[in-house]
Design an enzyme around this catalytic site. Structure first.
Site, PDB file in Angstrom:
ATOM      1  N   GLY A  92       0.820  -1.220   0.000  1.00  0.00           N
ATOM      2  CA  GLY A  92       0.000   0.000   0.000  1.00  0.00           C
ATOM      3  C   GLY A  92       0.850   1.265   0.000  1.00  0.00           C
ATOM      4  N   ASP A 143      -3.727  -1.132   2.707  1.00  0.00           N
ATOM      5  CA  ASP A 143      -4.487   0.067   3.081  1.00  0.00           C
ATOM      6  C   ASP A 143      -4.133   1.226   2.169  1.00  0.00           C
ATOM      7  OD1 ASP A 143      -1.909   0.443   3.933  1.00  0.00           O
ATOM      8  OD2 ASP A 143      -2.430   1.296   5.864  1.00  0.00           O
ATOM      9  N   GLN A 184      -5.321   4.034  10.460  1.00  0.00           N
ATOM     10  CA  GLN A 184      -5.156   5.233   9.642  1.00  0.00           C
ATOM     11  C   GLN A 184      -5.977   6.361  10.266  1.00  0.00           C
ATOM     12  OE1 GLN A 184      -3.066   5.898   7.376  1.00  0.00           O
ATOM     13  NE2 GLN A 184      -2.326   3.936   6.584  1.00  0.00           N
ATOM     14  N   GLY A 211       0.598   5.673   8.038  1.00  0.00           N
ATOM     15  CA  GLY A 211       0.301   7.021   7.546  1.00  0.00           C
ATOM     16  C   GLY A 211       1.024   8.127   8.293  1.00  0.00           C
ATOM     17  N   ASP A 261      10.521   0.140  12.014  1.00  0.00           N
ATOM     18  CA  ASP A 261      11.339  -0.152  10.828  1.00  0.00           C
ATOM     19  C   ASP A 261      11.683   1.174  10.172  1.00  0.00           C
ATOM     20  OD1 ASP A 261       8.533   0.212   9.528  1.00  0.00           O
ATOM     21  OD2 ASP A 261       9.933   0.239   7.869  1.00  0.00           O
ATOM     22  N   CYS A 304      33.956  -1.662  13.007  1.00  0.00           N
ATOM     23  CA  CYS A 304      34.754  -0.952  14.011  1.00  0.00           C
ATOM     24  C   CYS A 304      35.909  -1.799  14.535  1.00  0.00           C
ATOM     25  CB  CYS A 304      33.864  -0.483  15.157  1.00  0.00           C
ATOM     26  SG  CYS A 304      32.802   0.877  14.654  1.00  0.00           S
TER      27      CYS A 304
HETATM   28 ZN   LIG Z   1      30.709  -0.089  14.610  1.00  0.00          ZN
END
Ligand SMILES: [Zn+2]
Length: 366
Positions: A92, A143, A184, A211, A261, A304
């Site tokens: 969507g 959606d 939504q 949204g 996310d 690192c």
């Molecule tokens: Zn690192």
């Protein structure tokens, strides 16, 4: 899917999500693998970063790949060589943000593919069928993602269409994969609450706030998250879609959000923007030319432990793809480590102190 809340600190929750392909500690950050890979990172790279779950975009895997998986009886997990849990989004957001000439009807959306210009007709049923063919652990309902800004009447109309599509999504769901609903209602609290009430009536395995992060000012997003997160069902995972920066994540955790996310770790990594315990570092800055220290002396990631700022800057300048990979590894590791520290802080009752520190380090980096 099982979701256990092990401990609470004020509104925040320390939990464990048990899915078909493994366990995910929450609050969790899902690494985004748009096309089935986290842009240049292999499964062993992601493993070394302690990533427990990946988000894949059904929109990008639709048709060819889902049909291949279905016809060969293999799951997306086998195809992309990722053995841990996968959440697929419904497409969507991509349809409404990437596609041109989008035409919305009550039954679905017609749009032109941004890849080859083909006309595609996508319905909630087709999205769920695709996600079922892919065999992800968690599926998202299809959606409509309204643009920002949008009038209240138009937002209401869009929210009601999304609710109708939520019912169609639920009716199409017949596997043991988890299915999450998406709240939504744009920037209007009453519409958001109406959306949530109706979604709860339909009944889902988890609930997401969608949204947001669509161009609205940060205070508006914070108001919506603060007003709504703790109203999502207490015994189900709560997912804030597309957010975001460390400072936004920790504040949303304090409001009761469990899952996040964002493409930031890999996208910024490829562009030399690195997250560290003392703020954001831009490796392209000339001051790192002869700097033999790692990106962050406090970090234990593969990059690192093995490479200096100077060498990463050199690789980046030479456009060597290793630069993007190594810097993405660092950022993905940083995010997983950040979530682990948040979980420890919830466990120890010290989340407020951690928020103060993060505010101090990251408030200028917005
Ligand atoms: Zn690192």
């Amino acid at each position: 899917m099982k979701f256990n809340i092990k401990k609470k600190y004020k509104k925040s929750r320390l939990g464990l999500l048990t899915l078909k392909h493994g366990k995910v500690n929450t609050p969790a950050f899902m690494t985004v693998g748009t096309y089935g890979s986290a842009r240049g990172l292999s499964e062993s790279d992601l493993d070394s970063c302690n990533a427990e779950i990946m988000l894949c975009n059904a929109y990008h895997l639709m048709n060819k790949i889902s049909k291949l998986c279905s016809s060969k009886s293999i799951s997306l997990h086998d195809y992309i060589s990722w053995s841990k849990p996968i959440l697929t989004d419904s497409g969507g957001y991509q349809v409404f943000s990437l596609s041109e000439h989008t035409k919305v009807s009550r039954s679905g959306v017609t749009f032109k593919s941004p890849i080859n210009g083909d006309t595609i007709y996508l319905t909630p049923e087709k999205s769920i069928e695709t996600q079922q063919m892919l065999g992800s652990d968690i599926m998202m309902i299809f959606d409509e993602c309204p643009s920002y800004p949008l009038s209240k009447d138009e937002t209401q109309e869009s929210m009601e269409l999304s609710l109708y599509w939520a019912e169609l999504s639920k009716k199409t769901h017949f596997t043991d994969q988890a299915l999450f609903g998406i709240v939504q209602g744009g920037m209007y609290e009453d519409l958001r609450e109406q959306s949530l009430r109706e979604l709860i009536k339909i009944g889902f395995d988890g609930y997401a706030l969608g949204g947001l992060s669509v161009g609205e000012p940060k205070p508006i997003r914070e108001r919506i998250v603060a007003g709504l997160a703790s109203k999502l069902p207490d015994d189900k995972p709560r997912y804030l879609m597309g957010v975001g920066k460390p400072i936004d994540i920790i504040h949303a955790v304090s409001e009761g959000v469990d899952m996040f996310d964002c493409v930031i770790p890999t996208r910024n990594g490829r562009n030399g923007q690195l997250f560290t315990s003392s703020g954001i570092m831009n490796i392209r800055n000339s001051k790192y030319e002869n700097d033999l220290k790692p990106i962050d002396e406090a970090c234990e990631c593969y990059t690192c432990k093995n490479y200096s700022r100077s060498f990463l800057k050199h690789l980046d300048k030479c456009n060597d793809s290793l630069a993007g990979r190594l810097m993405s590894i660092h950022n993905v590791y940083f995010y997983q480590d950040f979530m682990k520290t948040i979980r420890t802080a919830i466990d120890n009752g010290t989340l407020d102190q951690m928020i103060e520190k993060v505010d101090l380090v990251y408030s200028d980096s917005q």
